[in-house]
Design a protein around this motif. Sequence first.
Motif, mmCIF file in Angstrom:
data_model
loop_
_atom_site.group_PDB
_atom_site.id
_atom_site.type_symbol
_atom_site.label_atom_id
_atom_site.label_comp_id
_atom_site.label_asym_id
_atom_site.label_seq_id
_atom_site.Cartn_x
_atom_site.Cartn_y
_atom_site.Cartn_z
ATOM 1 N N LEU A 14 -17.996 0.551 43.126
ATOM 2 C CA LEU A 14 -18.334 -0.903 42.795
ATOM 3 C C LEU A 14 -18.631 -1.204 41.331
ATOM 4 O O LEU A 14 -17.892 -2.208 40.869
ATOM 5 N N ASP A 15 -19.316 -0.465 40.922
ATOM 6 C CA ASP A 15 -19.639 -0.286 39.294
ATOM 7 C C ASP A 15 -18.530 -0.428 38.597
ATOM 8 O O ASP A 15 -18.158 -1.256 37.613
ATOM 9 N N ALA A 16 -17.550 0.599 38.699
ATOM 10 C CA ALA A 16 -16.206 0.841 37.753
ATOM 11 C C ALA A 16 -15.615 -0.520 38.217
ATOM 12 O O ALA A 16 -14.815 -0.887 37.143
ATOM 13 N N GLN A 17 -15.276 -0.620 39.497
ATOM 14 C CA GLN A 17 -14.363 -1.903 39.771
ATOM 15 C C GLN A 17 -14.855 -2.895 39.174
ATOM 16 O O GLN A 17 -13.985 -3.805 38.382
ATOM 17 N N ARG A 18 -16.219 -3.395 39.072
ATOM 18 C CA ARG A 18 -16.716 -4.718 38.562
ATOM 19 C C ARG A 18 -16.484 -4.587 37.214
ATOM 20 O O ARG A 18 -16.422 -5.711 36.457
ATOM 21 N N ALA A 19 -16.617 -3.423 36.568
ATOM 22 C CA ALA A 19 -16.517 -3.239 34.922
ATOM 23 C C ALA A 19 -15.064 -3.689 34.720
ATOM 24 O O ALA A 19 -14.856 -4.461 33.809
ATOM 25 N N ILE A 20 -13.979 -3.117 35.220
ATOM 26 C CA ILE A 20 -12.673 -3.635 35.301
ATOM 27 C C ILE A 20 -12.438 -5.065 35.283
ATOM 28 O O ILE A 20 -11.677 -5.743 34.534
ATOM 29 N N ARG A 21 -12.970 -5.561 36.234
ATOM 30 C CA ARG A 21 -12.866 -7.190 36.816
ATOM 31 C C ARG A 21 -13.572 -7.919 35.505
ATOM 32 O O ARG A 21 -12.787 -8.810 35.017
ATOM 33 N N SER A 22 -14.743 -7.296 35.169
ATOM 34 C CA SER A 22 -15.398 -8.315 34.230
ATOM 35 C C SER A 22 -14.798 -8.118 32.708
ATOM 36 O O SER A 22 -14.444 -9.321 31.894
ATOM 37 N N VAL A 23 -14.199 -7.182 32.379
ATOM 38 C CA VAL A 23 -13.368 -7.022 31.187
ATOM 39 C C VAL A 23 -12.199 -7.889 31.011
ATOM 40 O O VAL A 23 -11.753 -8.374 30.098
ATOM 41 N N ARG A 24 -11.499 -7.886 32.352
ATOM 42 C CA ARG A 24 -10.176 -8.566 32.429
ATOM 43 C C ARG A 24 -10.608 -10.364 32.535
ATOM 44 O O ARG A 24 -9.894 -10.851 31.869
ATOM 45 N N TYR A 25 -11.766 -10.610 33.203
ATOM 46 C CA TYR A 25 -12.140 -11.788 33.394
ATOM 47 C C TYR A 25 -12.401 -12.362 31.773
ATOM 48 O O TYR A 25 -12.060 -13.582 31.417
ATOM 49 N N ASP A 26 -13.393 -11.588 31.105
ATOM 50 C CA ASP A 26 -13.854 -12.166 29.552
ATOM 51 C C ASP A 26 -12.813 -11.633 28.568
ATOM 52 O O ASP A 26 -13.130 -11.418 27.491
ATOM 53 N N ALA A 27 -11.432 -11.367 29.043
ATOM 54 C CA ALA A 27 -10.679 -10.806 27.980
ATOM 55 C C ALA A 27 -10.429 -11.515 26.650
ATOM 56 O O ALA A 27 -10.491 -10.980 25.534
ATOM 57 N N LYS A 28 -10.586 -12.784 26.714
ATOM 58 C CA LYS A 28 -10.261 -13.819 25.550
ATOM 59 C C LYS A 28 -11.534 -13.684 24.827
ATOM 60 O O LYS A 28 -11.298 -13.499 23.457
ATOM 61 N N ARG A 29 -12.750 -13.711 25.579
ATOM 62 C CA ARG A 29 -13.867 -13.682 24.668
ATOM 63 C C ARG A 29 -14.061 -12.019 23.898
ATOM 64 O O ARG A 29 -14.415 -12.330 22.819
#
Length: 271
Positions: free
Chosen positions: A90-105
């Motif tokens: 879950l942590d690894a999946q969330r990390a990928i999602r988080s970087v993707r969500y905050d890609a612009k920042r």
Amino acid sequence: MKMEEKEEQWLWPYGAPYAKGDTKEDRPAITPYLVPGENRPAVVICPGGGYGMRAYHEGEPIAQWLNTLGISAFVLRYRVAPYQYPCALLDAQRAIRSVRYDAKRFGVDPNRIGLLGFSAGGHLTANAGTDYDQGNPKAEDPIERQSSRPDLLVLCYPVITMTDPYTHAGSRSNLLGEAASSDHGMKERHSAELNVTADTPPTFLWHTSDDAGVPVENSLLMAGALRKHGVLFDLHVYAKGKHGLGLAEDELHTRGWTDACASWLAYNGFE
């Protein structure tokens, strides 16, 4: 090339699923190592440690090496024992999602986010690369609407199988509990080589032939599965080298893995 480091970012500011407390070990996080610019490729790093700890030399030094290639990096602090499955995944999946969500920042390309892992972190990486989803478009949390599929995988002397005789018993016990040693179905469900599909991301693997900690058969099994399903991969097996080499800077021959990996990353558009 100038490198910029930011403070760690909790993956779930409001508390991670299955969290048992409020210490750092209960709060999975990513630490960004960002290369200035926009639309940079990015790699999330999963250090090894038998699902019982996370090795420093397989975290920050790897991020700094990736930065020299023009790749932004994120070191993942995922949960380890006494936490068991599914927490680390879950942590690894969330990390990928988080970087993707905050890609612009972060200044990264949401379509070029890879996952790299060593040893047990390699098992986590392989599992995240064979067990992902496209996000839940109805989720209240906007991060959960993002895909958790990595765009490529880098597996460094990885634990791949949970089955005997080639598994790493300590990693299996920490991840699945002692009961897994007698539950064949559970072991198979968490053996990445059995979960590869044609949609598994392109993969780079390296190992040493005399690895006494995690047998080279782990990488060979994964390569065979990738080949069976038509997934492009690089496989590099070096003659000698102890388990846990990291960058392998003191190994004249084995340290060549970083050049081989850099070439492969560029070939896959991570440059």
